[in-house]
Design a protein around this motif. Sequence first.
Motif, PDB file in Angstrom:
ATOM      1  N   ILE A   1       0.810  -1.217   0.000  1.00 29.15           N
ATOM      2  CA  ILE A   1       0.000   0.000   0.000  1.00 29.15           C
ATOM      3  C   ILE A   1       0.846   1.270   0.000  1.00 29.15           C
ATOM      4  O   ILE A   1       0.317   2.359  -0.223  1.00 29.15           O
ATOM      5  CB  ILE A   1      -0.993   0.018   1.183  1.00 29.15           C
ATOM      6  CG1 ILE A   1      -0.270  -0.088   2.518  1.00 29.15           C
ATOM      7  CG2 ILE A   1      -2.021  -1.100   1.019  1.00 29.15           C
ATOM      8  CD1 ILE A   1      -1.174   0.094   3.728  1.00 29.15           C
ATOM      9  N   ALA A   2       2.151   1.159   0.231  1.00 33.08           N
ATOM     10  CA  ALA A   2       3.031   2.333   0.210  1.00 33.08           C
ATOM     11  C   ALA A   2       4.482   1.898   0.129  1.00 33.08           C
ATOM     12  O   ALA A   2       4.824   0.761   0.448  1.00 33.08           O
ATOM     13  CB  ALA A   2       2.813   3.179   1.453  1.00 33.08           C
ATOM     14  N   LEU A   3       5.320   2.847  -0.304  1.00 36.01           N
ATOM     15  CA  LEU A   3       6.757   2.626  -0.381  1.00 36.01           C
ATOM     16  C   LEU A   3       7.458   3.762   0.341  1.00 36.01           C
ATOM     17  O   LEU A   3       6.940   4.878   0.407  1.00 36.01           O
ATOM     18  CB  LEU A   3       7.213   2.602  -1.839  1.00 36.01           C
ATOM     19  CG  LEU A   3       6.610   1.505  -2.710  1.00 36.01           C
ATOM     20  CD1 LEU A   3       6.944   1.750  -4.174  1.00 36.01           C
ATOM     21  CD2 LEU A   3       7.120   0.147  -2.272  1.00 36.01           C
ATOM     22  N   ALA A   4       8.639   3.488   0.881  1.00 34.55           N
ATOM     23  CA  ALA A   4       9.419   4.505   1.582  1.00 34.55           C
ATOM     24  C   ALA A   4      10.904   4.283   1.328  1.00 34.55           C
ATOM     25  O   ALA A   4      11.336   3.167   1.027  1.00 34.55           O
ATOM     26  CB  ALA A   4       9.137   4.453   3.077  1.00 34.55           C
ATOM     27  N   THR A   5      11.671   5.352   1.478  1.00 36.49           N
ATOM     28  CA  THR A   5      13.104   5.256   1.217  1.00 36.49           C
ATOM     29  C   THR A   5      13.889   4.679   2.381  1.00 36.49           C
ATOM     30  O   THR A   5      15.009   4.231   2.200  1.00 36.49           O
ATOM     31  CB  THR A   5      13.695   6.631   0.851  1.00 36.49           C
ATOM     32  OG1 THR A   5      13.377   7.546   1.898  1.00 36.49           O
ATOM     33  CG2 THR A   5      13.150   7.119  -0.473  1.00 36.49           C
ATOM     34  N   ASP A   6      13.311   4.718   3.596  1.00 33.60           N
ATOM     35  CA  ASP A   6      13.990   4.103   4.735  1.00 33.60           C
ATOM     36  C   ASP A   6      12.960   3.593   5.744  1.00 33.60           C
ATOM     37  O   ASP A   6      11.772   3.905   5.659  1.00 33.60           O
ATOM     38  CB  ASP A   6      14.992   5.056   5.397  1.00 33.60           C
ATOM     39  CG  ASP A   6      14.362   6.313   5.959  1.00 33.60           C
ATOM     40  OD1 ASP A   6      13.503   6.202   6.868  1.00 33.60           O
ATOM     41  OD2 ASP A   6      14.724   7.411   5.499  1.00 33.60           O
ATOM     42  N   ARG A   7      13.443   2.789   6.675  1.00 33.52           N
ATOM     43  CA  ARG A   7      12.554   2.132   7.646  1.00 33.52           C
ATOM     44  C   ARG A   7      11.827   3.148   8.517  1.00 33.52           C
ATOM     45  O   ARG A   7      10.629   3.022   8.765  1.00 33.52           O
ATOM     46  CB  ARG A   7      13.369   1.161   8.505  1.00 33.52           C
ATOM     47  CG  ARG A   7      12.538   0.348   9.467  1.00 33.52           C
ATOM     48  CD  ARG A   7      13.436  -0.623  10.252  1.00 33.52           C
ATOM     49  NE  ARG A   7      12.670  -1.393  11.200  1.00 33.52           N
ATOM     50  CZ  ARG A   7      12.354  -0.973  12.424  1.00 33.52           C
ATOM     51  NH1 ARG A   7      12.749   0.217  12.841  1.00 33.52           N
ATOM     52  NH2 ARG A   7      11.644  -1.737  13.231  1.00 33.52           N
TER      53      ARG A   7
END
Length: 74
Positions: free
Chosen positions: A50-56
Amino acid sequence: MDDFATETLDAGRLVYVRAINPDEIPREFFEGTQENAPKYAIHDETGECIALATDRGAAFAVARTYEFTPVSVH
């Protein structure tokens, strides 16, 4: 002794954060170079991304912003 009280979690609001290989995602999600590629995915309880991110940290922050409870998956 269990330090984690699972009964207080709303299962419908859990999301799963996992590291991904940037090669797994379509190029249109990139904003420039490979360095800016999303490296973490947020999945709902069915496993759908449902989403993507560049870091944790960003992944957890995004989840909490939308009132989800993020947990790590390895």
